[in-house]
Design a protein around this motif. Sequence first.
Motif, mmCIF file in Angstrom:
data_model
loop_
_atom_site.group_PDB
_atom_site.id
_atom_site.type_symbol
_atom_site.label_atom_id
_atom_site.label_comp_id
_atom_site.label_asym_id
_atom_site.label_seq_id
_atom_site.Cartn_x
_atom_site.Cartn_y
_atom_site.Cartn_z
ATOM 1 N N ALA A 19 5.052 35.040 27.166
ATOM 2 C CA ALA A 19 4.593 33.811 26.502
ATOM 3 C C ALA A 19 4.966 33.852 25.014
ATOM 4 N N ASN A 20 4.752 35.003 24.388
ATOM 5 C CA ASN A 20 5.062 35.089 22.955
ATOM 6 C C ASN A 20 6.563 35.016 22.688
ATOM 7 N N ALA A 21 7.372 35.542 23.609
ATOM 8 C CA ALA A 21 8.828 35.471 23.416
ATOM 9 C C ALA A 21 9.255 33.998 23.418
ATOM 10 N N TYR A 22 8.706 33.220 24.350
ATOM 11 C CA TYR A 22 9.049 31.793 24.388
ATOM 12 C C TYR A 22 8.566 31.107 23.094
ATOM 13 N N ILE A 23 7.319 31.385 22.712
ATOM 14 C CA ILE A 23 6.730 30.704 21.550
ATOM 15 C C ILE A 23 7.452 31.116 20.258
ATOM 16 N N GLU B 232 3.779 30.201 36.009
ATOM 17 C CA GLU B 232 2.929 31.168 36.701
ATOM 18 C C GLU B 232 1.466 31.016 36.292
ATOM 19 N N LEU B 233 1.234 30.712 35.030
ATOM 20 C CA LEU B 233 -0.160 30.508 34.599
ATOM 21 C C LEU B 233 -0.785 29.275 35.239
ATOM 22 N N LEU B 234 0.037 28.304 35.603
ATOM 23 C CA LEU B 234 -0.483 27.098 36.272
ATOM 24 C C LEU B 234 -1.316 27.458 37.489
ATOM 25 N N THR B 235 -0.868 28.481 38.234
ATOM 26 C CA THR B 235 -1.591 28.865 39.449
ATOM 27 C C THR B 235 -2.246 30.245 39.298
ATOM 28 N N TYR B 236 -2.641 30.567 38.090
ATOM 29 C CA TYR B 236 -3.344 31.834 37.863
ATOM 30 C C TYR B 236 -4.615 31.827 38.707
ATOM 31 N N LYS B 237 -4.659 32.749 39.652
ATOM 32 C CA LYS B 237 -5.673 32.649 40.709
ATOM 33 C C LYS B 237 -7.125 32.629 40.205
ATOM 34 N N ILE C 19 3.633 22.329 29.080
ATOM 35 C CA ILE C 19 4.467 23.523 28.928
ATOM 36 C C ILE C 19 4.898 24.151 30.256
ATOM 37 N N VAL C 20 4.300 23.712 31.357
ATOM 38 C CA VAL C 20 4.595 24.368 32.647
ATOM 39 C C VAL C 20 6.094 24.450 32.902
ATOM 40 N N GLU C 21 6.799 23.369 32.584
ATOM 41 C CA GLU C 21 8.230 23.315 32.886
ATOM 42 C C GLU C 21 9.082 24.032 31.837
ATOM 43 N N ARG C 22 8.465 24.493 30.744
ATOM 44 C CA ARG C 22 9.260 25.047 29.640
ATOM 45 C C ARG C 22 9.686 26.483 29.880
ATOM 46 N N ASP C 23 8.876 27.248 30.608
ATOM 47 C CA ASP C 23 9.194 28.655 30.799
ATOM 48 C C ASP C 23 8.468 29.156 32.054
ATOM 49 N N PRO C 24 9.093 30.059 32.799
ATOM 50 C CA PRO C 24 8.451 30.560 34.027
ATOM 51 C C PRO C 24 7.053 31.136 33.785
#
Length: 292
Positions: free
Chosen positions: A43-47, A78-83, A69-74
Amino acid sequence: MTTEAYTEHSLTDAQREQCLEGIDRDTYVTLPITLPTSTIECANAYIDTHCAQIPAAVAAERGFSETNIVERDPVFRELLTYKPALQLSYDIFGPMFHLGQDKWTRKCRAVDGHDPQALIWHSDGPLGFPEVDGRCPLHTLRFGYFMSDALEDDCGTLEVIRGSHHKKILHAQESIHRRPFTRPRDDDFVTGHVIVKGKAGTIIAFHNAIWHRALPNLTDTPRTIVYFQYCPTMMHPLHRPVPYEGDMSHFTAEERWLLGEPRSPNSWVIGSEEDRARMDRFRRSAESSNRR
Ligand SMILES: O=C(O)CCC(=O)C(=O)O
């Protein structure tokens, strides 16, 4: 900090119960797990890359932040569906919930005490949500993923009033972002005041009615947080076009549901058996096979 892949994280039924009790009592809870280092690094690398591309004048005026941001970086997909987050969302909303907001914010040391990403006391939610005796029910569950250490009082971290969903809501009928806001009692923001500090990887969950703010960062450590929030499918997300306007063929069935896959009107509000099965993975292990 755990090192396993975060997709394998999940809460036990007992942990789910404890988290819900915490939210019910305190309006927010710190989850009993933390993000893996690899997630924080990605996340920090993208930011970092994003921030490096923002002209200084733009950064001074707007700060660093991005929504949808979901579409901006994998890592955000992945956080979208963080269980653990979806388990708690399922506990609160049942199967008919989706993504209400996805965003990150980074606050660097404020210049002359000013920070465009600082926010005064507010609570979250749409204008005009029905209040009951001045209180607002839980319609949105929000998760804050600390992507940096936030260990000092003046680092610009989230501040909350513990238990504030039991008090009158700050923001339901009028936007405090458009109107200067005052309260009659000075101690409103003293009793139960918590500066939410934690190491990178800390995860907090909170109720939309929480009284919260984030002051300018007065330290040299940039403060970075990612927020994902979930709400009933009958509520429109804050920033996203829903129904989803793009190609969804590369998303999983869960992701498509959360991102607002086009569907019949009924399926936004009540849903068929098939709709309600989309979030089955997040039901409690002990739950009976009868769906809500
Ligand atoms: O920076 C923060 O953590 C606060 C964010 C916030 O209050 C909001 O987005 O409503």
